[in-house]
Design a protein around this motif. Structure first.
Motif, mmCIF file in Angstrom:
data_model
loop_
_atom_site.group_PDB
_atom_site.id
_atom_site.type_symbol
_atom_site.label_atom_id
_atom_site.label_comp_id
_atom_site.label_asym_id
_atom_site.label_seq_id
_atom_site.Cartn_x
_atom_site.Cartn_y
_atom_site.Cartn_z
ATOM 1 N N GLY A 67 0.811 -1.348 -0.122
ATOM 2 C CA GLY A 67 -0.115 0.140 0.246
ATOM 3 C C GLY A 67 0.879 1.322 -0.137
ATOM 4 N N VAL A 68 0.586 1.966 -0.914
ATOM 5 C CA VAL A 68 1.468 3.250 -1.048
ATOM 6 C C VAL A 68 0.422 4.472 -1.051
ATOM 7 C CG1 VAL A 68 2.770 4.878 -2.705
ATOM 8 C CG2 VAL A 68 3.052 2.147 -2.579
ATOM 9 N N ARG A 69 0.914 5.611 -0.108
ATOM 10 C CA ARG A 69 0.133 6.936 0.053
ATOM 11 C C ARG A 69 1.132 7.912 -0.080
ATOM 12 N NH1 ARG A 69 -2.831 2.897 -0.393
ATOM 13 N NH2 ARG A 69 -4.496 2.479 0.757
ATOM 14 N N ARG A 70 0.629 9.063 -0.824
ATOM 15 C CA ARG A 70 1.455 10.254 -1.127
ATOM 16 C C ARG A 70 0.604 11.447 -0.786
ATOM 17 N NH1 ARG A 70 3.470 10.723 -7.004
ATOM 18 N NH2 ARG A 70 1.539 10.791 -7.468
ATOM 19 N N ALA A 71 1.180 12.528 -0.139
ATOM 20 C CA ALA A 71 0.626 13.552 0.048
ATOM 21 C C ALA A 71 1.711 14.795 -0.435
ATOM 22 C CB ALA A 71 0.371 13.965 1.402
ATOM 23 N N ALA A 72 1.129 15.764 -1.373
ATOM 24 C CA ALA A 72 2.183 16.689 -2.049
ATOM 25 C C ALA A 72 1.300 18.080 -2.075
ATOM 26 C CB ALA A 72 2.233 16.230 -3.738
ATOM 27 N N THR A 73 2.059 19.003 -2.167
ATOM 28 C CA THR A 73 1.710 20.431 -2.039
ATOM 29 C C THR A 73 0.872 20.584 -3.109
ATOM 30 O OG1 THR A 73 3.384 21.089 -0.454
ATOM 31 C CG2 THR A 73 2.163 22.826 -1.447
ATOM 32 N N GLY A 74 -0.359 21.377 -3.211
ATOM 33 C CA GLY A 74 -1.061 21.610 -4.561
ATOM 34 C C GLY A 74 -1.781 20.484 -4.976
ATOM 35 N N TRP A 75 -1.503 19.152 -4.517
ATOM 36 C CA TRP A 75 -2.540 17.866 -5.107
ATOM 37 C C TRP A 75 -3.090 17.148 -4.210
ATOM 38 C CZ3 TRP A 75 -1.386 17.288 -10.426
ATOM 39 C CH2 TRP A 75 -0.256 18.084 -11.064
ATOM 40 N N ARG A 76 -4.055 16.604 -4.751
ATOM 41 C CA ARG A 76 -4.900 15.579 -3.972
ATOM 42 C C ARG A 76 -4.053 14.478 -3.270
ATOM 43 N NH1 ARG A 76 -10.266 13.056 -5.294
ATOM 44 N NH2 ARG A 76 -9.221 12.523 -7.251
ATOM 45 N N ASP A 77 -4.352 13.928 -2.219
ATOM 46 C CA ASP A 77 -3.582 12.869 -1.509
ATOM 47 C C ASP A 77 -3.850 11.702 -2.569
ATOM 48 O OD1 ASP A 77 -2.895 14.443 0.335
ATOM 49 O OD2 ASP A 77 -3.881 13.494 1.933
ATOM 50 N N ASP A 78 -2.984 10.812 -2.902
ATOM 51 C CA ASP A 78 -3.354 9.632 -3.656
ATOM 52 C C ASP A 78 -2.269 8.568 -3.354
ATOM 53 O OD1 ASP A 78 -0.778 10.497 -4.606
ATOM 54 O OD2 ASP A 78 -1.258 11.086 -6.641
ATOM 55 N N GLY A 79 -2.288 7.583 -4.061
ATOM 56 C CA GLY A 79 -1.454 6.420 -3.952
ATOM 57 C C GLY A 79 -1.897 5.342 -4.834
ATOM 58 N N PHE A 80 -1.593 4.004 -4.198
ATOM 59 C CA PHE A 80 -2.207 2.868 -5.045
ATOM 60 C C PHE A 80 -2.060 1.461 -3.833
ATOM 61 C CE2 PHE A 80 2.174 3.468 -6.596
ATOM 62 C CZ PHE A 80 2.822 2.216 -6.297
ATOM 63 N N ASN A 81 -2.824 0.647 -4.438
ATOM 64 C CA ASN A 81 -2.556 -0.716 -3.521
ATOM 65 C C ASN A 81 -2.357 -1.710 -4.807
ATOM 66 O OD1 ASN A 81 -3.599 0.120 -1.144
ATOM 67 N ND2 ASN A 81 -5.558 -0.030 -1.731
ATOM 68 N N ARG A 82 -1.326 -2.564 -4.406
ATOM 69 C CA ARG A 82 -0.577 -3.449 -5.432
ATOM 70 C C ARG A 82 -0.519 -4.759 -4.710
ATOM 71 N NH1 ARG A 82 3.616 -0.731 -8.453
ATOM 72 N NH2 ARG A 82 1.577 0.073 -9.427
ATOM 73 N N ALA A 83 -0.995 -5.971 -5.627
ATOM 74 C CA ALA A 83 -0.778 -7.388 -4.829
ATOM 75 C C ALA A 83 -0.295 -8.158 -5.846
ATOM 76 C CB ALA A 83 -2.124 -7.976 -4.335
ATOM 77 N N PHE A 84 0.575 -9.204 -5.265
ATOM 78 C CA PHE A 84 1.229 -9.997 -6.243
ATOM 79 C C PHE A 84 1.121 -11.522 -5.824
ATOM 80 C CE2 PHE A 84 3.636 -6.137 -6.290
ATOM 81 C CZ PHE A 84 4.110 -5.896 -7.632
ATOM 82 N N LEU A 85 1.209 -12.268 -6.882
ATOM 83 C CA LEU A 85 1.304 -13.877 -6.629
ATOM 84 C C LEU A 85 2.215 -14.381 -7.605
ATOM 85 C CD1 LEU A 85 0.051 -16.195 -5.180
ATOM 86 C CD2 LEU A 85 -1.576 -16.650 -6.922
ATOM 87 N N TYR A 86 3.190 -15.055 -6.966
ATOM 88 C CA TYR A 86 4.392 -15.910 -7.788
ATOM 89 C C TYR A 86 4.318 -17.450 -7.209
ATOM 90 C CZ TYR A 86 7.073 -11.981 -9.211
ATOM 91 O OH TYR A 86 7.594 -10.959 -9.924
ATOM 92 N N VAL A 87 4.171 -18.086 -8.503
ATOM 93 C CA VAL A 87 4.406 -19.821 -8.496
ATOM 94 C C VAL A 87 5.855 -19.789 -9.199
ATOM 95 C CG1 VAL A 87 3.526 -21.865 -9.026
ATOM 96 C CG2 VAL A 87 2.034 -20.088 -8.079
ATOM 97 N N GLU A 88 6.752 -20.448 -8.498
ATOM 98 C CA GLU A 88 8.108 -20.616 -9.129
ATOM 99 C C GLU A 88 8.391 -22.002 -8.953
ATOM 100 O OE1 GLU A 88 10.906 -17.109 -7.840
ATOM 101 O OE2 GLU A 88 9.573 -17.282 -6.358
ATOM 102 N N LYS A 89 9.061 -22.617 -10.119
ATOM 103 C CA LYS A 89 9.340 -24.186 -10.023
ATOM 104 C C LYS A 89 11.086 -24.406 -10.486
ATOM 105 C CE LYS A 89 9.585 -28.549 -10.187
ATOM 106 N NZ LYS A 89 9.532 -29.326 -9.241
ATOM 107 N N THR A 90 11.794 -24.680 -9.768
ATOM 108 C CA THR A 90 13.152 -24.737 -10.021
ATOM 109 C C THR A 90 13.271 -26.060 -11.012
ATOM 110 O OG1 THR A 90 13.886 -23.997 -7.976
ATOM 111 C CG2 THR A 90 15.463 -25.318 -9.005
#
Length: 356
Positions: free
Chosen positions: A289-312
Motif C-alpha cells: 500500500g502506497v500513500r502520497r501527500a504533495a503540496t497543491g495536489w490531492r492525496d493519492d497512492g495505490f494498492n498492489r498485490a502479487f502472486l508468484y509460483v516458481e518451479k526450480t
C-alpha cells in the motif's frame, strides 16, 4: 619449477568471475502499458524482462592480500532481455561499479553502489526484491522510481544521475561490518558541487539483526538536491520463518522539500508470505500500500498485490508464473492525451529465468 609454483599460488588467491541473469516472460496486460503504467482501459501483450529477477551481466573479482585482508571489484549492468539493450543507455555499469578493501574490521567500498535502503530491503521485502521495476518497496521505499500519477519529485536528490531515481548513487563511500548476528552499514555520497559540499550529497546508516528464524532490518538516509533541498527517508522491516513458511513485512516513509513551501511525503506498507511446496516449488504472495501527500495536489497512492509460483528446473534455471493487480487511488492513475486512465490494472507473466 619455482615460477610455476608461485604462479599457482597467485591463481589460488585471485578469482575473476563473469556472471549474469536472463529473465524473460510473456506478459498479457489489462489497463496497463508495456512499462506497467496505467492507460485507458485496454488489453495488450508484451515480452517483459526481469519480472522474477532483474536481467543483468557483470564481473566480480577478488584477491587475497593475507591476514584476512582482500581487495574486491564489482561491475554490473542491467539488461533489457526482450530487446538486448542496456537498462540505462548512458551507463555501461549502471548497477555496480566499485572497488573495495575488506578486512577483519569490515569492508570499505568506493564507487557507484545501491543506497542503504536497498541493502536494508534484502532481508525484509515481502517479494524478496522480485520485479524491481514494479515493486513498491524498491520504487517508493528504495527511491528507484518516485514518479507516478500527476506529480513527482521532479528533481535529482543525491548523486544518482537521474531525476526521481535515487536507488543507486555515484561517488559513494560505504562501510559495512558483520559482528555476530549484527550487520552495520554507513555511507556517504559526495555531491561534487563546487562551493557547496552539501548540495547533491547523501549520507545514512543501516543496522540489521539476523538469526536463523527471524531478522529485523532498518535504514535511514538524507539526500540533498542541487538547490540543497532535503529528502529524508527511512525503512524498517522484519522477517520470520516457521517451518516451510516465511513471513515478511516492511514500513517506509520519505519526505522531500521540492521547492519553497512545497513538499512531497510518501509512505509504503507491505506484507507477504511464502511457502515451499514439495520439491523445487515456491509460492509467494505479497501486498503493498502506497500513500502520497504533495503540496497543491490531492492525496493519492495505490494498492498492489502479487502472486508468484516458481518451479526450480535445475540449479540455474527457474520457470515461474506471476500475477499482479493494482488499484490507483484519487489522481494517481493520471491521464493519457487528456483521457483518464483506468484506475485498475492487471498483469500476468509466464517466464523463464536462467543464471549463468
Amino acid at each position: 619449477m619455482g615460477l610455476l609454483v608461485a604462479n599457482g599460488s597467485c591463481i589460488a588467491q585471485t578469482s575473476v568471475t563473469p556472471y549474469g541473469i536472463l529473465d524473460i516472460g510473456v506478459r498479457p496486460l489489462w489497463g496497463m502499458s508495456a512499462n506497467n503504467a496505467p492507460v485507458p482501459s485496454s488489453y495488450s501483450t508484451s515480452l517483459a524482462s526481469g519480472v522474477d529477477q532483474t536481467s543483468v551481466w557483470g564481473i566480480k573479482a577478488q584477491e587475497s592480500l593475507g591476514g584476512g585482508w582482500k581487495a574486491l571489484v564489482r561491475l554490473e549492468g542491467g539488461v533489457n532481455g526482450d530487446t538486448g539493450t542496456s537498462a540505462k543507455s548512458d551507463r555501461l555499469f549502471d548497477r555496480h561499479a566499485w572497488i573495495a578493501l575488506g578486512s577483519p574490521y569490515g569492508t570499505v567500498a568506493l564507487g557507484r553502489q545501491p543506497n542503504l535502503i536497498s541493502d536494508q530491503l534484502m532481508l525484509v521485502d515481502p517479494l524478496g526484491k522480485r520485479f524491481a521495476s514494479f515493486n513498491p518497496d524498491i520504487n517508493i521505499a528504495g527511491l528507484s522510481n518516485t514518479k507516478f500519477g500527476a506529480h513527482s519529485f521532479g528533481t535529482q536528490y543525491g548523486p544518482s544521475g537521474y531525476a526521481d531515481n535515487f536507488y543507486r548513487l555515484d561517488n559513494t563511500i560505504k562501510y559495512s561490518a558483520d559482528v555476530g548476528p549484527w550487520q552495520a552499514r554507513a555511507a556517504y555520497s559526495a555531491g561534487e558541487v563546487a562551493g557547496n559540499a552539501s548540495a547533491m550529497s547523501s549520507h545514512g546508516v543501516a543496522l540489521a539483526y539476523q538469526q536463523d528464524a527471524w531478522a529485523v532490518s532498518g535504514a535511514t538516509m538524507q539526500l540533498r538536491s542541487r538547490e540543497d533541498l532535503a529528502l529524508d527517508a527511512w525503512s524498517l522491516g522484519a522477517a520470520l520463518k516457521l517451518a516451510s513458511w516465511q513471513f515478511k513485512t516492511n514500513f517506509a516513509r520519505n519526505h522531500a522539500d521540492t521547492g519553497i513551501a512545497k513538499t512531497v511525503s510518501q509512505r509504503v506498507s507491505s506484507v507477504g508470505v511464502s511457502r515451499a511446496i514439495g520439491h523445487g516449488l515456491l509460492v509467494t504472495a505479497a501486498w503493498y500500500g502506497v500513500r502520497r501527500a504533495a503540496t497543491g495536489w490531492r492525496d493519492d497512492g495505490f494498492n498492489r498485490a502479487f502472486l508468484y509460483v516458481e518451479k526450480t528446473l535445475g540449479p540455474r534455471t527457474t520457470a515461474y508464473l506471476e500475477a499482479d493487480t493494482t488499484t490507483w487511488l484519487a489522481d494517481a492513475a493520471g491521464q493519457t492525451a487528456g483521457q483518464p486512465n483506468d484506475r485498475h490494472g492487471s498483469g500476468l507473466t509466464l517466464g523463464l529465468k536462467q543464471k549463468f
